[in-house]
Motif scaffolding. Structure first.
Motif, mmCIF file in Angstrom:
data_model
loop_
_atom_site.group_PDB
_atom_site.id
_atom_site.type_symbol
_atom_site.label_atom_id
_atom_site.label_comp_id
_atom_site.label_asym_id
_atom_site.label_seq_id
_atom_site.Cartn_x
_atom_site.Cartn_y
_atom_site.Cartn_z
ATOM 1 N N ILE A 35 37.498 -68.285 29.600
ATOM 2 C CA ILE A 35 37.795 -67.303 30.642
ATOM 3 C C ILE A 35 37.345 -65.914 30.213
ATOM 4 O O ILE A 35 36.729 -65.168 30.992
ATOM 5 N N ALA A 36 37.638 -65.537 28.969
ATOM 6 C CA ALA A 36 37.248 -64.216 28.492
ATOM 7 C C ALA A 36 35.734 -64.047 28.500
ATOM 8 O O ALA A 36 35.206 -63.021 28.958
ATOM 9 N N GLU A 37 35.030 -65.047 28.013
ATOM 10 C CA GLU A 37 33.570 -64.944 27.937
ATOM 11 C C GLU A 37 32.933 -64.960 29.318
ATOM 12 O O GLU A 37 31.967 -64.236 29.579
ATOM 13 N N SER A 38 33.481 -65.770 30.227
ATOM 14 C CA SER A 38 32.877 -65.899 31.554
ATOM 15 C C SER A 38 33.161 -64.699 32.439
ATOM 16 O O SER A 38 32.292 -64.265 33.205
ATOM 17 N N THR A 39 34.372 -64.161 32.368
ATOM 18 C CA THR A 39 34.773 -63.076 33.277
ATOM 19 C C THR A 39 34.693 -61.697 32.646
ATOM 20 O O THR A 39 34.782 -60.691 33.354
ATOM 21 N N GLY A 282 53.466 -64.031 48.605
ATOM 22 C CA GLY A 282 52.248 -63.248 48.747
ATOM 23 C C GLY A 282 51.459 -63.070 47.467
ATOM 24 O O GLY A 282 50.524 -62.262 47.425
ATOM 25 N N THR A 283 51.804 -63.813 46.423
ATOM 26 C CA THR A 283 51.092 -63.716 45.150
ATOM 27 C C THR A 283 49.959 -64.730 45.106
ATOM 28 O O THR A 283 50.167 -65.915 45.394
ATOM 29 N N ALA A 284 48.771 -64.292 44.751
ATOM 30 C CA ALA A 284 47.656 -65.218 44.570
ATOM 31 C C ALA A 284 47.869 -65.998 43.278
ATOM 32 O O ALA A 284 48.268 -65.428 42.265
ATOM 33 N N ASP A 325 34.908 -72.602 40.959
ATOM 34 C CA ASP A 325 35.634 -73.066 42.142
ATOM 35 C C ASP A 325 36.962 -72.360 42.338
ATOM 36 O O ASP A 325 37.615 -72.539 43.371
ATOM 37 N N THR A 326 37.396 -71.567 41.364
ATOM 38 C CA THR A 326 38.711 -70.927 41.467
ATOM 39 C C THR A 326 38.658 -69.557 42.137
ATOM 40 O O THR A 326 39.687 -69.052 42.590
ATOM 41 N N GLY A 327 37.488 -68.944 42.172
ATOM 42 C CA GLY A 327 37.390 -67.587 42.694
ATOM 43 C C GLY A 327 37.940 -66.555 41.731
ATOM 44 O O GLY A 327 38.177 -65.401 42.111
ATOM 45 N N LEU A 328 38.139 -66.937 40.455
ATOM 46 C CA LEU A 328 38.758 -66.022 39.498
ATOM 47 C C LEU A 328 37.888 -64.798 39.236
ATOM 48 O O LEU A 328 38.411 -63.691 39.057
ATOM 49 N N HIS A 329 36.567 -64.980 39.206
ATOM 50 C CA HIS A 329 35.687 -63.833 38.960
ATOM 51 C C HIS A 329 35.928 -62.738 39.996
ATOM 52 O O HIS A 329 36.024 -61.553 39.652
ATOM 53 N N GLU A 330 36.028 -63.125 41.266
ATOM 54 C CA GLU A 330 36.238 -62.144 42.328
ATOM 55 C C GLU A 330 37.631 -61.521 42.228
ATOM 56 O O GLU A 330 37.808 -60.317 42.436
ATOM 57 N N LEU A 331 38.634 -62.324 41.886
ATOM 58 C CA LEU A 331 39.997 -61.818 41.789
ATOM 59 C C LEU A 331 40.158 -60.830 40.635
ATOM 60 O O LEU A 331 41.047 -59.964 40.679
ATOM 61 N N LEU A 332 39.312 -60.956 39.618
ATOM 62 C CA LEU A 332 39.389 -60.059 38.467
ATOM 63 C C LEU A 332 38.394 -58.907 38.560
ATOM 64 O O LEU A 332 38.241 -58.144 37.598
#
Length: 373
Positions: A35-39, A282-284, A325-332
């Motif tokens: 996660i750290a390396e990707s985002t 309301g929490t993602a 597939d999680t959309g984590l990049h956009e959320l962070l």
């Protein structure tokens, strides 16, 4: 319970690290590194970090200043000549299984149930008690020492609690069978090393941990994820890594039928309920769980140290593949980017590393701080 304060308008983030034994901890370390390396986001920057059992160990190391890449490198056998831990000992001498080595306590085994009174109450009122907590009440008190767990934490945080503003460690009270979240204002006072030892004390395997006159065991007896701990923490996004659950399609791909996959299915249902509770507020919520490839190397014994680094390396690959597939990049996207030394090993010997790249409380960091001051 509003636990995040300040004037920043960036999204507030929680990081929840679930239970999973030695191999679950390895999977968590690999997942955090991916996660750290990707985002390019530092997981230690989460506003709240919650850890259960293996997750409490990885969370304590993370909150204590150990970056995920260091966990990976240390597990792989990399060396850091000249770098001493908080106790003045070479980091190269530290247990590379993050406290996972089993050491039997001296003396005769104590075969008494962990808490017979609580177990009988659970039988009389089953709806008032979690199945895991009730089962742990009848488990013997264990023969393995929690000393390796405490020593691993004390290499990073020798006393007190981590400097992180909100590190929560989940354990289960033996007398009541209820969840206790050390580090929160409503919990009994405890040092980080003893809280992590309590959170990791698998019933029937480890000795119970005494804190403030009460006995505690593994927080996974209440829930392997404990995602709902942050339900009222006023967070915008919660990232949950749970080694002991798996999506149904991945269980099917791994050949885990109704019997072999029963525990993971039950944990997955609990995780889903906890996630819905947060989403209703309301929490993602982003859930990351082992996939079929992870299960193939984890196998059945989660306390095995032999496959630890293989599980870690596999998690780095599988979690990196899941992130799209999680959309984590956009959320962070609105989070600050981590400096390079939090994402990968700096070049050269530790004496040449930038001051900020050295883990806190190391002797090199202290000597350099005195010299520069």
């Amino acid at each position: 319970m509003r636990v995040v304060a300040g004037s920043s308008d960036r999204p507030r983030i929680g990081l929840v690290l679930g239970a999973g034994g030695v191999l679950g901890g390895a999977w968590l370390a690999g997942a955090l590194a991916a996660i750290a390396e990707s985002t390019e986001w530092d997981p230690a920057g989460a506003d709240v970090i919650v850890g259960t059992s293996a997750g409490s160990m990885i969370g304590a190391l993370l909150a204590g200043g150990v970056p995920p890449w260091f966990m990976v490198a240390h597990s792989a056998g990399d060396t850091f000549p000249g770098l001493l831990d908080a106790g003045g000992q070479p980091t190269d001498d530290a247990d590379r299984s993050a406290g996972g080595v089993l050491v039997r306590r001296k003396g005769l085994p104590d075969l008494r149930p962990s808490s017979l009174a609580m177990g009988l109450r659970a039988l009389r009122h089953p709806r008032q008690h979690r199945l895991g907590a009730a089962a742990s009440a009848f488990a013997p008190r264990g023969v393995m020492s929690t000393r390796p767990l405490r020593e691993t934490v004390m290499r990073v945080v020798p006393q007190g609690w981590a400097d992180h503003p909100a590190l929560w460690v989940v354990a289960t009270d033996c007398q009541t069978g209820r969840r206790v979240v050390f580090g929160r204002d409503d919990a009994p006072p405890a040092g980080l090393a003893e809280a992590v030892a309590a959170s990791c004390a698998v019933p029937g395997l480890y000795r119970q941990v005494h804190i403030g006159g009460r006995r505690y065991v593994d927080g996974g007896a209440w829930s392997t994820s404990n995602l709902d701990c942050v339900a009222r923490a006023d967070l915008d996004l919660v990232l949950c890594l749970n080694p002991m659950s798996t999506r149904p399609e991945e269980l099917l791909a791994a050949g885990k039928g109704p019997v072999r996959g029963a525990v993971r299915r039950a944990n997955g249902r609990r995780l889903g309920w906890e996630a819905r509770r947060l989403r209703e507020r309301g929490t993602a919520v982003v859930l990351v769980q082992p996939v079929a490839a992870d299960l193939a190397v984890m196998r059945g014994n989660l306390m095995s140290t032999a496959r630890r680094h293989l599980v870690l390396e596999t998690a780095q690959r599988t979690v990196a593949a899941q992130l799209a597939d999680t959309g984590l990049h956009e959320l962070l996207a609105d989070q600050p980017r981590a400096p390079g030394h939090r994402l990968r090993r700096p070049p050269g010997p530790v004496q040449d590393w930038p001051t900020a790249a050295l883990p806190p409380r190391t002797s090199v960091a202290r000597e350099r701080a005195l010299h520069e001051g």
